[in-house]
Design a protein around this motif. Structure first.
Motif, PDB file in Angstrom:
ATOM      1  N   PRO A 252       0.834  -1.213   0.000  1.00 48.04           N
ATOM      2  CA  PRO A 252       0.000   0.000   0.000  1.00 48.04           C
ATOM      3  C   PRO A 252       0.869   1.264   0.000  1.00 48.04           C
ATOM      4  O   PRO A 252       1.791   1.389   0.809  1.00 48.04           O
ATOM      5  N   THR A 253       0.562   2.180  -0.903  1.00 45.95           N
ATOM      6  CA  THR A 253       1.337   3.412  -1.006  1.00 45.95           C
ATOM      7  C   THR A 253       0.521   4.663  -0.694  1.00 45.95           C
ATOM      8  O   THR A 253       1.098   5.734  -0.531  1.00 45.95           O
ATOM      9  N   ASP A 254      -0.794   4.557  -0.617  1.00 41.13           N
ATOM     10  CA  ASP A 254      -1.623   5.687  -0.229  1.00 41.13           C
ATOM     11  C   ASP A 254      -3.070   5.210  -0.117  1.00 41.13           C
ATOM     12  O   ASP A 254      -3.397   4.084  -0.532  1.00 41.13           O
ATOM     13  N   MET A 255      -3.932   6.052   0.430  1.00 41.77           N
ATOM     14  CA  MET A 255      -5.358   5.766   0.444  1.00 41.77           C
ATOM     15  C   MET A 255      -6.110   7.080   0.493  1.00 41.77           C
ATOM     16  O   MET A 255      -5.559   8.134   0.838  1.00 41.77           O
ATOM     17  N   THR A 256      -7.382   7.024   0.125  1.00 43.87           N
ATOM     18  CA  THR A 256      -8.234   8.202   0.123  1.00 43.87           C
ATOM     19  C   THR A 256      -9.626   7.793   0.571  1.00 43.87           C
ATOM     20  O   THR A 256     -10.075   6.669   0.293  1.00 43.87           O
ATOM     21  N   LEU A 257     -10.297   8.698   1.281  1.00 43.60           N
ATOM     22  CA  LEU A 257     -11.612   8.415   1.844  1.00 43.60           C
ATOM     23  C   LEU A 257     -12.630   9.368   1.241  1.00 43.60           C
ATOM     24  O   LEU A 257     -12.378  10.575   1.146  1.00 43.60           O
ATOM     25  N   SER A 258     -13.767   8.843   0.823  1.00 42.51           N
ATOM     26  CA  SER A 258     -14.817   9.680   0.256  1.00 42.51           C
ATOM     27  C   SER A 258     -15.329  10.655   1.304  1.00 42.51           C
ATOM     28  O   SER A 258     -15.221  10.423   2.516  1.00 42.51           O
ATOM     29  N   ASP A 259     -15.921  11.752   0.852  1.00 40.72           N
ATOM     30  CA  ASP A 259     -16.356  12.811   1.766  1.00 40.72           C
ATOM     31  C   ASP A 259     -17.366  12.328   2.793  1.00 40.72           C
ATOM     32  O   ASP A 259     -17.422  12.833   3.916  1.00 40.72           O
ATOM     33  N   ASP A 260     -18.185  11.341   2.412  1.00 35.01           N
ATOM     34  CA  ASP A 260     -19.181  10.836   3.357  1.00 35.01           C
ATOM     35  C   ASP A 260     -18.623   9.768   4.285  1.00 35.01           C
ATOM     36  O   ASP A 260     -19.362   9.205   5.113  1.00 35.01           O
ATOM     37  N   GLY A 261     -17.330   9.463   4.171  1.00 36.50           N
ATOM     38  CA  GLY A 261     -16.699   8.484   5.040  1.00 36.50           C
ATOM     39  C   GLY A 261     -17.065   7.051   4.738  1.00 36.50           C
ATOM     40  O   GLY A 261     -16.747   6.146   5.521  1.00 36.50           O
ATOM     41  N   ARG A 262     -17.697   6.816   3.600  1.00 39.71           N
ATOM     42  CA  ARG A 262     -18.201   5.480   3.276  1.00 39.71           C
ATOM     43  C   ARG A 262     -17.208   4.624   2.510  1.00 39.71           C
ATOM     44  O   ARG A 262     -17.082   3.422   2.768  1.00 39.71           O
ATOM     45  N   LEU A 263     -16.493   5.216   1.558  1.00 39.16           N
ATOM     46  CA  LEU A 263     -15.696   4.437   0.620  1.00 39.16           C
ATOM     47  C   LEU A 263     -14.219   4.763   0.793  1.00 39.16           C
ATOM     48  O   LEU A 263     -13.796   5.921   0.653  1.00 39.16           O
ATOM     49  N   LEU A 264     -13.431   3.751   1.116  1.00 38.40           N
ATOM     50  CA  LEU A 264     -11.988   3.896   1.258  1.00 38.40           C
ATOM     51  C   LEU A 264     -11.315   3.228   0.075  1.00 38.40           C
ATOM     52  O   LEU A 264     -11.540   2.046  -0.194  1.00 38.40           O
ATOM     53  N   ALA A 265     -10.477   3.980  -0.647  1.00 39.80           N
ATOM     54  CA  ALA A 265      -9.728   3.436  -1.780  1.00 39.80           C
ATOM     55  C   ALA A 265      -8.268   3.323  -1.383  1.00 39.80           C
ATOM     56  O   ALA A 265      -7.645   4.313  -0.995  1.00 39.80           O
ATOM     57  N   VAL A 266      -7.726   2.113  -1.444  1.00 40.61           N
ATOM     58  CA  VAL A 266      -6.333   1.851  -1.079  1.00 40.61           C
ATOM     59  C   VAL A 266      -5.528   1.638  -2.352  1.00 40.61           C
ATOM     60  O   VAL A 266      -5.868   0.786  -3.180  1.00 40.61           O
ATOM     61  N   LEU A 267      -4.461   2.407  -2.496  1.00 39.49           N
ATOM     62  CA  LEU A 267      -3.595   2.337  -3.675  1.00 39.49           C
ATOM     63  C   LEU A 267      -2.403   1.430  -3.411  1.00 39.49           C
ATOM     64  O   LEU A 267      -1.784   1.493  -2.348  1.00 39.49           O
ATOM     65  N   THR A 268      -2.092   0.575  -4.379  1.00 42.97           N
ATOM     66  CA  THR A 268      -0.842  -0.183  -4.356  1.00 42.97           C
ATOM     67  C   THR A 268      -0.102   0.107  -5.665  1.00 42.97           C
ATOM     68  O   THR A 268      -0.579   0.867  -6.508  1.00 42.97           O
ATOM     69  N   TYR A 269       1.055  -0.507  -5.846  1.00 44.79           N
ATOM     70  CA  TYR A 269       1.799  -0.297  -7.081  1.00 44.79           C
ATOM     71  C   TYR A 269       1.106  -0.911  -8.294  1.00 44.79           C
ATOM     72  O   TYR A 269       1.436  -0.575  -9.430  1.00 44.79           O
ATOM     73  N   GLY A 270       0.140  -1.784  -8.063  1.00 45.23           N
ATOM     74  CA  GLY A 270      -0.476  -2.462  -9.190  1.00 45.23           C
ATOM     75  C   GLY A 270      -1.976  -2.308  -9.307  1.00 45.23           C
ATOM     76  O   GLY A 270      -2.547  -2.707 -10.330  1.00 45.23           O
ATOM     77  N   ALA A 271      -2.657  -1.745  -8.289  1.00 43.11           N
ATOM     78  CA  ALA A 271      -4.119  -1.710  -8.328  1.00 43.11           C
ATOM     79  C   ALA A 271      -4.659  -0.732  -7.287  1.00 43.11           C
ATOM     80  O   ALA A 271      -3.932  -0.237  -6.424  1.00 43.11           O
ATOM     81  N   VAL A 272      -5.960  -0.480  -7.395  1.00 43.75           N
ATOM     82  CA  VAL A 272      -6.712   0.266  -6.385  1.00 43.75           C
ATOM     83  C   VAL A 272      -7.773  -0.677  -5.827  1.00 43.75           C
ATOM     84  O   VAL A 272      -8.491  -1.333  -6.591  1.00 43.75           O
ATOM     85  N   TYR A 273      -7.869  -0.754  -4.497  1.00 49.40           N
ATOM     86  CA  TYR A 273      -8.839  -1.621  -3.838  1.00 49.40           C
ATOM     87  C   TYR A 273      -9.818  -0.762  -3.049  1.00 49.40           C
ATOM     88  O   TYR A 273      -9.414   0.191  -2.370  1.00 49.40           O
TER      89      TYR A 273
END
Length: 338
Positions: A252-273
């Motif tokens: 994991p190299t970063d992550m971002t959270l939607s404004d409503d706190g519902r959806l967390l996107a985790v970044l890796t070197y090969g994909a977004v989860y």
């Protein structure tokens, strides 16, 4: 058919379908040349269409040398809009940036959380108000600081010196709903999630030297909340290459959270989860299993990710220079806010 032969056959088939498929889903642009080692990204709360990013420290991770602590405001096409100089702040190993409204003020939170050798005694989160006007280079002072360490961190034996039990982390988000910061470690399998309450921030005043305040700020302990689950291959090509590159591509190299706190996107070197926190669910439950994923067009130094302000796109930055250092892709329609 032997496994190696099967993988080779499927690989050739996958190349055939990928050549005419998902490449059009990715939109690329170039970051400014001054951003040559992008290590974080967050959307501005004050300026629509603007994002904040920063470099790692002088291209020397974990270096003790001093560099200019700069934040860069860019638009969605990679154009430089402004530079923020945090002159009094030492940039040790900046790896993440997030943002949120704190006490009514749009605020940037810079994560000095990298630790390639797991040897730092503690880590820092700097709170910096967003400037009201963009343009040129502006000086800015932090208004608050959190110094923290991890619960398993202890001084190393005297003969070794330093500390042990630290963690290298590059992922940081502000959970405004629960008024806490989430951190995700990188160089371990499985990666670990920690939280720090927003109430742990310590005010910084201009009347006293920042270095003195830094040394005397109390150190709090982050709370462990769980492990990142095993990440499934996002597509056929990733599955084929996983035995070779999985240990690297899954970091994991970063992550971002939607404004409503519902959806967390985790970044890796090969994909977004994507992980979804449904109403009434805590983060331990939300992190049990990703609900979707997107394979990236190639395995590379993707280091920063942010939702767009309308939550319909993700912007991703990578280290280096050139035409493909900023990428935009759509959030799956099934995951967009209802």
């Amino acid at each position: 058919m032997p496994l190696a032969g099967f993988r080779s056959a499927v690989f050739l088939w996958a190349l055939t379908i990928s050549a005419s498929g998902s490449a059009a889903d990715y939109q690329f642009a170039a970051l400014p040349l001054v951003v040559d080692e992008a290590s974080g990204l967050t959307a501005s709360l004050r300026h629509p269409g603007v994002y904040w990013t920063h470099d790692d420290n002088i291209n020397l991770p974990a270096s003790s040398r001093r560099s200019d602590p700069l934040l860069f405001a860019i638009d969605g096409q990679g154009n430089l809009k402004s530079t923020l100089n945090l002159a009094p702040v030492r940039q040790r190993d900046w790896e993440a940036i997030t943002s949120g409204e704190i006490d009514g003020q749009p605020t940037l939170i810079v994560g000095d959380i990298g630790d390639n050798r797991n040897s730092w005694p503690d880590y820092r989160l700097w709170f910096v108000p967003e400037p009201a006007v963009l343009g040129g280079t502006q000086n800015a002072d932090p208004t608050a600081l959190i110094r923290f360490r991890y619960p398993d961190q202890v001084p190393a034996p005297k003969r070794q010196g330093g500390w042990s039990g630290g963690h290298d982390a590059e992922s940081l988000v502000l959970d405004s709903q629960d008024r806490q910061l989430l951190l995700l470690t990188k160089r371990e399998h499985p990666a670990r999630f920690f939280t720090i309450p927003l109430s742990a921030r310590h005010p910084v005043t201009n009347g006293e030297r920042l270095s003195v305040q830094d040394r005397h700020t109390p150190v709090v302990t982050a709370r462990f909340i769980g492990f990142l689950p095993t990440l499934p291959a996002p597509d056929l090509l990733a599955w084929l290459f996983h035995p070779v590159v999985g240990a690297y591509a899954d970091q994991p190299t970063d992550m971002t959270l939607s404004d409503d706190g519902r959806l967390l996107a985790v970044l890796t070197y090969g994909a977004v989860y994507f992980f979804e926190r449904k109403p009434g669910m805590d983060w331990q439950g939300a992190l049990a299993k990703p609900v979707d994923s997107i394979g990236l067009p190639l395995i590379d130094q993707w280091e920063g990710i942010s939702f767009s302000r309308d939550q319909r796109q993700l912007l991703i930055v990578r280290e280096g220079t050139g035409e493909r250092t900023l990428m935009r892709l759509d959030v799956p329609t099934t995951l967009r806010a209802r």
